[in-house]
Design an enzyme around this catalytic site. Structure first.
Site, mmCIF file in Angstrom:
data_model
loop_
_atom_site.group_PDB
_atom_site.id
_atom_site.type_symbol
_atom_site.label_atom_id
_atom_site.label_comp_id
_atom_site.label_asym_id
_atom_site.label_seq_id
_atom_site.Cartn_x
_atom_site.Cartn_y
_atom_site.Cartn_z
ATOM 1 N N SER A 21 38.660 38.623 32.277
ATOM 2 C CA SER A 21 40.005 38.848 31.751
ATOM 3 C C SER A 21 41.071 38.821 32.837
ATOM 4 O O SER A 21 42.260 38.941 32.541
ATOM 5 C CB SER A 21 40.067 40.175 30.993
ATOM 6 O OG SER A 21 39.695 41.246 31.838
ATOM 7 N N ILE B 223 42.917 35.192 38.052
ATOM 8 C CA ILE B 223 42.181 34.149 38.777
ATOM 9 C C ILE B 223 40.906 33.778 38.028
ATOM 10 O O ILE B 223 40.567 32.599 37.897
ATOM 11 C CB ILE B 223 41.851 34.618 40.207
ATOM 12 C CG1 ILE B 223 43.143 34.897 40.984
ATOM 13 C CG2 ILE B 223 41.003 33.581 40.939
ATOM 14 C CD1 ILE B 223 42.914 35.564 42.331
ATOM 15 N N ALA C 154 36.217 39.382 40.516
ATOM 16 C CA ALA C 154 36.763 40.676 40.106
ATOM 17 C C ALA C 154 36.697 41.706 41.221
ATOM 18 O O ALA C 154 35.835 41.662 42.103
ATOM 19 C CB ALA C 154 35.988 41.197 38.895
ATOM 20 N N SER C 155 37.628 42.621 41.161
ATOM 21 C CA SER C 155 37.594 43.800 42.019
ATOM 22 C C SER C 155 38.110 44.958 41.190
ATOM 23 O O SER C 155 39.160 44.835 40.548
ATOM 24 C CB SER C 155 38.468 43.616 43.259
ATOM 25 O OG SER C 155 38.354 44.720 44.130
ATOM 26 N N LYS D 280 39.645 45.564 50.610
ATOM 27 C CA LYS D 280 39.208 44.169 50.648
ATOM 28 C C LYS D 280 38.411 43.878 51.912
ATOM 29 O O LYS D 280 37.410 43.143 51.880
ATOM 30 C CB LYS D 280 40.415 43.228 50.558
ATOM 31 C CG LYS D 280 41.214 43.331 49.275
ATOM 32 C CD LYS D 280 40.375 43.056 48.029
ATOM 33 C CE LYS D 280 40.056 41.601 47.823
ATOM 34 N NZ LYS D 280 39.422 41.340 46.504
ATOM 35 N N SER E 227 49.782 39.641 40.343
ATOM 36 C CA SER E 227 50.798 39.311 41.341
ATOM 37 C C SER E 227 51.925 38.474 40.769
ATOM 38 O O SER E 227 53.056 38.477 41.278
ATOM 39 C CB SER E 227 50.150 38.565 42.512
ATOM 40 O OG SER E 227 49.539 37.363 42.073
#
Length: 339
Positions: free
Chosen positions: A11, A14, A83-84, A159, A199
């Site tokens: 979802s 990117i 995903a993160s 990250k 973003s």
């Protein structure tokens, strides 16, 4: 039989474009969502670019839990770990770090157990940047951000540590699965849906006139379509195994972006403010009115850039001009009624 790819976090902005392009190129795709209710959202978003019928499947899995990951990997040739997990606002410095790192390790453990050929992980250019915010110049993939620098914002630390954990895991792994990481800059370009803008919301706020001006923030703009291309090249190229690839784009100050929007959109860009907000005003606002701005204040005036020579040379990657990414993003947001 077509090769199959698992894309994590279907979802997301990117991830949605990854799914659409993989389907367009003939792959079968499975994507993870946190609940069955998200399946329709992903299908409708992807359908704006390609017909997913019969070639898009779903697995219920959350990066914060072990359940579902072994099943998600079954029969998969490749994984794009895009995903993160989002950490809630917190004074705890581990609020973002632990979910990002632990989620990455869950994906890698399941992928290696399943014998997946290659995992391509989305990291960030911020994981290959000088710790000093005063630094200028051009850096490449050989540089690692120092996660112990006390001035790092939580996102940069998360990250960096998540990607480092991935490489450390692979150093202790002896098997067929390979790892490649892609480190993007600021991701813009068209949207598949007006929801979950990420973003891209910066451009939406500019067009709608919600921003009184532009802070002195510089961004390396990469189009989401080019970023997806970098992921697929990293997935399929024999020379990409075990490599980091920066996938940044042209450097623009936010005032440059505002002028591109104002000039390129014509009447539709009439509400875009092109004036630069002084640094002291941003700092005062962050201190007394809007604490959410505190994370951007260390970046004011920073002009460190990244080299994409490695991706261009080894992968043949060719990103489009930043102006095109910004204007296509704006046109898409307007067409979707997001502004």
């Amino acid at each position: 039989m077509p090769e199959s790819v698992l894309v994590t976090g279907g979802s997301g902005y990117i991830a949605g474009w990854c799914i659409a392009e993989l389907l367009h190129r003939g792959y079968d795709v499975r994507t993870t969502v946190r609940s069955p209710e998200r399946e329709r959202f992903v299908t409708e978003a992807v359908s704006t670019e390609v017909d997913p019928a019969g070639r898009l499947g779903f697995a219920i899995a959350d990066l914060t839990a072990d359940d579902g990951w072994d099943a998600a990997m079954k029969g998969v040739d490749y994984v794009l770990h895009v995903a993160s997990p989002l950490g809630a606002a917190s004074d705890d410095p581990q609020a973002l770090v632990a979910p990002a790192r632990d989620g990455t390790l869950r994906v890698l453990r399941a992928a290696t157990a399943a014998g997946v050929r290659r995992v391509v992980m989305t990291s960030a250019a911020n994981a290959a940047s000088p710790s000093s915010y005063a630094s200028e110049g051009v850096t490449d993939e050989t540089l690692w951000t120092d996660p112990d620098d006390p001035t790092l914002i939580p996102y940069r630390r998360s990250k960096t540590l998540a990607e480092r954990a991935a490489w450390d895991y692979m150093e202790g792994y002896d098997g067929p699965t390979e790892l490649t990481t892609v480190l993007p800059g600021a991701v813009f370009g068209p949207v598949l849906t007006p929801d979950n803008l990420g973003s891209v919301g910066i451009i939406a706020r500019m067009i709608s006139g919600q921003m009184a001006g532009a802070p002195r923030i510089g961004l390396e703009v990469v189009d989401v379509r080019d970023l997806v291309d970098a992921h697929i090249l990293a997935m399929t190229s024999s020379v990409a195994a075990g490599q980091r690839f920066l996938a940044t784009g042209e450097f623009l100050w936010m005032t440059d972006m505002a002028r591109i929007l104002r000039d390129g959109l014509g009447e539709r860009g009439r509400r875009v403010r092109t004036r630069r907000i002084p640094d002291f005003a941003v700092r005062l606002t962050a201190r007394f009115k809007d604490p959410s701005l505190r994370e951007i204040t260390p970046s004011l005036g920073r002009r460190n850039r990244h080299s994409t020579e490695k991706a261009r040379t080894l992968l043949g990657w060719q990103p489009r001009p930043a102006r095109e990414a910004v204007l296509d993003c704006a046109d898409s947001l307007i067409a979707h009624g997001a502004v």
